[in-house]
Design a protein around this motif. Structure first.
Motif, PDB file in Angstrom:
ATOM      1  N   LEU A  65       3.006 -34.288   9.115  1.00 31.05           N
ATOM      2  CA  LEU A  65       3.158 -33.165   9.970  1.00 31.05           C
ATOM      3  C   LEU A  65       2.325 -33.383  11.298  1.00 31.05           C
ATOM      4  CD1 LEU A  65       3.252 -29.910   7.483  1.00 31.05           C
ATOM      5  CD2 LEU A  65       5.003 -30.853   8.569  1.00 31.05           C
ATOM      6  N   GLU A  66       1.076 -33.847  10.915  1.00 28.45           N
ATOM      7  CA  GLU A  66       0.516 -34.350  12.344  1.00 28.45           C
ATOM      8  C   GLU A  66       1.134 -35.127  13.430  1.00 28.45           C
ATOM      9  OE1 GLU A  66      -3.665 -35.527  11.351  1.00 28.45           O
ATOM     10  OE2 GLU A  66      -3.663 -34.775   9.619  1.00 28.45           O
ATOM     11  N   ILE A  67       1.982 -36.056  12.408  1.00 35.15           N
ATOM     12  CA  ILE A  67       2.856 -37.109  13.674  1.00 35.15           C
ATOM     13  C   ILE A  67       3.632 -36.294  13.995  1.00 35.15           C
ATOM     14  CG2 ILE A  67       4.307 -39.050  13.644  1.00 35.15           C
ATOM     15  CD1 ILE A  67       2.677 -40.105  11.242  1.00 35.15           C
ATOM     16  N   LEU A  68       4.088 -35.196  13.513  1.00 38.32           N
ATOM     17  CA  LEU A  68       5.359 -34.395  14.054  1.00 38.32           C
ATOM     18  C   LEU A  68       4.905 -33.648  15.222  1.00 38.32           C
ATOM     19  CD1 LEU A  68       8.251 -33.359  13.937  1.00 38.32           C
ATOM     20  CD2 LEU A  68       7.364 -31.790  12.207  1.00 38.32           C
ATOM     21  N   ILE A  80      13.944 -35.633  15.481  1.00 43.52           N
ATOM     22  CA  ILE A  80      12.911 -36.111  14.500  1.00 43.52           C
ATOM     23  C   ILE A  80      13.743 -35.509  13.352  1.00 43.52           C
ATOM     24  CG2 ILE A  80      11.070 -35.938  13.375  1.00 43.52           C
ATOM     25  CD1 ILE A  80       9.743 -35.452  16.093  1.00 43.52           C
ATOM     26  N   LEU A  81      13.993 -36.396  12.310  1.00 45.59           N
ATOM     27  CA  LEU A  81      14.779 -36.279  10.932  1.00 45.59           C
ATOM     28  C   LEU A  81      13.530 -36.467  10.115  1.00 45.59           C
ATOM     29  CD1 LEU A  81      18.193 -36.773   9.528  1.00 45.59           C
ATOM     30  CD2 LEU A  81      15.953 -37.383   8.231  1.00 45.59           C
ATOM     31  N   MET A  82      13.233 -35.530   9.449  1.00 46.36           N
ATOM     32  CA  MET A  82      12.008 -35.531   8.260  1.00 46.36           C
ATOM     33  C   MET A  82      12.507 -35.762   6.952  1.00 46.36           C
ATOM     34  SD  MET A  82       8.524 -33.504   7.729  1.00 46.36           S
ATOM     35  CE  MET A  82       7.644 -34.251   8.935  1.00 46.36           C
ATOM     36  N   LEU A  83      12.270 -36.792   6.060  1.00 46.93           N
ATOM     37  CA  LEU A  83      12.512 -37.057   4.920  1.00 46.93           C
ATOM     38  C   LEU A  83      11.285 -36.609   4.132  1.00 46.93           C
ATOM     39  CD1 LEU A  83      13.568 -40.744   5.092  1.00 46.93           C
ATOM     40  CD2 LEU A  83      14.936 -38.946   5.121  1.00 46.93           C
ATOM     41  N   THR A  84      11.678 -36.038   2.862  1.00 47.12           N
ATOM     42  CA  THR A  84      10.623 -35.290   2.083  1.00 47.12           C
ATOM     43  C   THR A  84      10.973 -35.441   0.548  1.00 47.12           C
ATOM     44  OG1 THR A  84       9.370 -33.363   1.370  1.00 47.12           O
ATOM     45  CG2 THR A  84      11.626 -33.060   2.270  1.00 47.12           C
ATOM     46  N   SER A  85      10.086 -35.648  -0.280  1.00 46.17           N
ATOM     47  CA  SER A  85      10.518 -35.827  -1.745  1.00 46.17           C
ATOM     48  C   SER A  85      10.305 -34.241  -2.304  1.00 46.17           C
ATOM     49  CB  SER A  85       9.236 -36.731  -2.541  1.00 46.17           C
ATOM     50  OG  SER A  85       9.225 -37.976  -2.071  1.00 46.17           O
ATOM     51  N   ALA A  86       9.768 -33.211  -1.628  1.00 41.76           N
ATOM     52  CA  ALA A  86       9.552 -32.009  -2.079  1.00 41.76           C
ATOM     53  C   ALA A  86      10.837 -31.193  -1.869  1.00 41.76           C
ATOM     54  CB  ALA A  86       8.701 -31.398  -1.168  1.00 41.76           C
ATOM     55  N   VAL A  87      11.144 -30.331  -2.998  1.00 45.53           N
ATOM     56  CA  VAL A  87      12.598 -29.517  -2.872  1.00 45.53           C
ATOM     57  C   VAL A  87      12.230 -28.152  -2.851  1.00 45.53           C
ATOM     58  CG1 VAL A  87      13.685 -31.300  -4.131  1.00 45.53           C
ATOM     59  CG2 VAL A  87      12.537 -29.660  -5.616  1.00 45.53           C
ATOM     60  N   ALA A  98       7.411 -26.817  12.204  1.00 46.40           N
ATOM     61  CA  ALA A  98       6.624 -27.815  12.844  1.00 46.40           C
ATOM     62  C   ALA A  98       7.088 -28.321  13.809  1.00 46.40           C
ATOM     63  CB  ALA A  98       5.813 -28.558  11.773  1.00 46.40           C
ATOM     64  N   GLY A  99       8.523 -28.376  14.055  1.00 47.81           N
ATOM     65  CA  GLY A  99       9.359 -28.926  14.965  1.00 47.81           C
ATOM     66  C   GLY A  99      10.234 -30.012  14.496  1.00 47.81           C
ATOM     67  N   ALA A 100      10.388 -30.306  13.451  1.00 46.34           N
ATOM     68  CA  ALA A 100      11.462 -31.182  12.748  1.00 46.34           C
ATOM     69  C   ALA A 100      12.971 -30.910  13.227  1.00 46.34           C
ATOM     70  CB  ALA A 100      11.350 -31.421  11.286  1.00 46.34           C
ATOM     71  N   ASP A 101      13.698 -31.654  13.663  1.00 43.72           N
ATOM     72  CA  ASP A 101      15.143 -31.131  13.864  1.00 43.72           C
ATOM     73  C   ASP A 101      15.901 -30.908  12.736  1.00 43.72           C
ATOM     74  OD1 ASP A 101      15.314 -30.854  16.967  1.00 43.72           O
ATOM     75  OD2 ASP A 101      14.292 -33.114  16.473  1.00 43.72           O
ATOM     76  N   ASP A 102      15.531 -31.625  11.566  1.00 40.74           N
ATOM     77  CA  ASP A 102      16.657 -31.624  10.539  1.00 40.74           C
ATOM     78  C   ASP A 102      15.672 -32.247   9.391  1.00 40.74           C
ATOM     79  OD1 ASP A 102      18.385 -31.364   8.703  1.00 40.74           O
ATOM     80  OD2 ASP A 102      19.888 -32.680   9.821  1.00 40.74           O
ATOM     81  N   TYR A 103      16.070 -32.096   8.236  1.00 46.95           N
ATOM     82  CA  TYR A 103      15.257 -32.733   7.056  1.00 46.95           C
ATOM     83  C   TYR A 103      16.381 -33.364   5.918  1.00 46.95           C
ATOM     84  CZ  TYR A 103      16.439 -28.883   4.044  1.00 46.95           C
ATOM     85  OH  TYR A 103      17.316 -27.924   3.337  1.00 46.95           O
ATOM     86  N   MET A 104      15.712 -34.069   5.075  1.00 45.28           N
ATOM     87  CA  MET A 104      16.767 -34.834   3.939  1.00 45.28           C
ATOM     88  C   MET A 104      15.727 -35.009   2.819  1.00 45.28           C
ATOM     89  SD  MET A 104      19.600 -36.987   5.605  1.00 45.28           S
ATOM     90  CE  MET A 104      20.482 -37.202   3.921  1.00 45.28           C
ATOM     91  N   VAL A 105      16.271 -34.579   1.777  1.00 47.41           N
ATOM     92  CA  VAL A 105      15.553 -34.843   0.425  1.00 47.41           C
ATOM     93  C   VAL A 105      15.786 -36.297   0.092  1.00 47.41           C
ATOM     94  CG1 VAL A 105      15.112 -34.321  -2.049  1.00 47.41           C
ATOM     95  CG2 VAL A 105      15.411 -32.502  -0.312  1.00 47.41           C
ATOM     96  N   LYS A 106      14.744 -36.971  -0.504  1.00 46.69           N
ATOM     97  CA  LYS A 106      14.828 -38.454  -0.869  1.00 46.69           C
ATOM     98  C   LYS A 106      15.501 -38.509  -2.049  1.00 46.69           C
ATOM     99  CE  LYS A 106      10.729 -40.380   1.445  1.00 46.69           C
ATOM    100  NZ  LYS A 106       9.618 -41.129   1.224  1.00 46.69           N
ATOM    101  N   PRO A 107      16.135 -39.505  -2.490  1.00 45.07           N
ATOM    102  CA  PRO A 107      16.687 -40.783  -1.488  1.00 45.07           C
ATOM    103  C   PRO A 107      18.128 -40.013  -0.766  1.00 45.07           C
ATOM    104  CG  PRO A 107      17.281 -40.809  -3.785  1.00 45.07           C
ATOM    105  CD  PRO A 107      16.534 -39.706  -3.806  1.00 45.07           C
ATOM    106  N   PRO A 108      18.186 -40.220   0.463  1.00 43.42           N
ATOM    107  CA  PRO A 108      19.028 -39.783   1.205  1.00 43.42           C
ATOM    108  C   PRO A 108      20.669 -40.660   0.900  1.00 43.42           C
ATOM    109  CG  PRO A 108      17.842 -41.334   2.588  1.00 43.42           C
ATOM    110  CD  PRO A 108      16.978 -41.057   1.212  1.00 43.42           C
TER     111      PRO A 108
END
Length: 248
Positions: A65-68, A80-87, A98-108
């Protein structure tokens, strides 16, 4: 056919996962640079901004999130597409807020990852292509005709000079790294001859366009970083607004 190569930065510390994402994206025809830590990623983005960032939510040195936030402050339109292990919904909402344009849960999944990046790129390109006429100070840039006018009179520019001017104009008020300019215009970031050629082109652009306060635009060299085109009239308006808000 795309005018420039497409560069994607994958910011991911897990080597096996990073190589997997790299292979997926390279099969889609894109260039991919894997960056395993946050500090190195920030340095690389300053050196050459990519077309898309695929960002892991959790990194060993800097929170994703700091990098974002850092990217959003400096490159507000960079997809920016963020990858996260969180569901958990809260984690996803936090990333989007925080500004991500999209997200995907790992593994995509490969096809979905490529499709989502294509959507982000089309959204960005459509926004840029919508800027057919760009007005900055006393200048008018016609992106269809690839022409620059000052007080209604066309200024003769070489093709590369025009591409540099358009790139800076589309990012007015923001620093464009040297590596980004060289990469977009010449296609090779690290060639010393292209870097020297950029200095020559910037010198010619300054003089051909007569970039002075009287024409409302300044081209600034940001030491060790790159270049920033400033619309002085816009800066004056923003400054006046801050004064009025302070007075209120």
């Amino acid at each position: 056919m795309e005018r420039f190569r497409v560069m994607i930065y994958v910011i991911e510390d897990e080597e096996i996962q990073a190589l997997c994402y790299q292979a997926m994206l390279e099969r889609a025809g894109w260039e991919v640079r894997v960056l395993p830590d946050g500090a190195g990623a920030l340095r690389e983005i300053q050196r050459e901004a990519p077309d898309v960032v695929v960002l892991d939510r959790r990194l060993p040195d800097i929170d994703g999130l700091e990098i974002l936030n850092w990217i959003r402050e400096r490159y507000p339109t960079l997809p920016i597409l963020m990858l996260t292990s969180a569901v958990l919904e809260l984690d996803i909402v936090t990333a989007l807020d925080a500004g991500a344009d999209d997200y995907m849960v790992k593994p995509p999944r490969e096809r979905e990852l490529v499709a989502r990046i294509n959507v982000l790129r089309r959204r960005t390109l459509d926004g840029h292509q919508g800027m057919i006429m760009i007005e900055i100070g006393s200048y008018l840039i016609d992106t269809r005709e690839r022409a620059v006018y000052l007080h209604g009179k066309q200024i003769a520019l070489s093709p590369k000079e025009y591409e540099i001017v358009e790139l800076l104009a589309r990012n007015v008020g923001h620093v464009v790294p040297r590596g980004t300019v060289v990469g977009r215009v010449w296609g090779h970031v690290d060639e010393e001859s292209n870097s020297r050629s950029l200095d020559t082109h910037i010198y010619r652009i300054r003089h051909k366009l007569n970039l002075t306060c009287s024409n409302g635009v300044m081209l600034r060299v940001i030491y060790t970083h790159g270049y920033r085109l400033d619309d002085l009239s816009r800066m004056d308006s923003q400054r006046q607004s801050r004064v009025e808000l302070g007075a209120g």
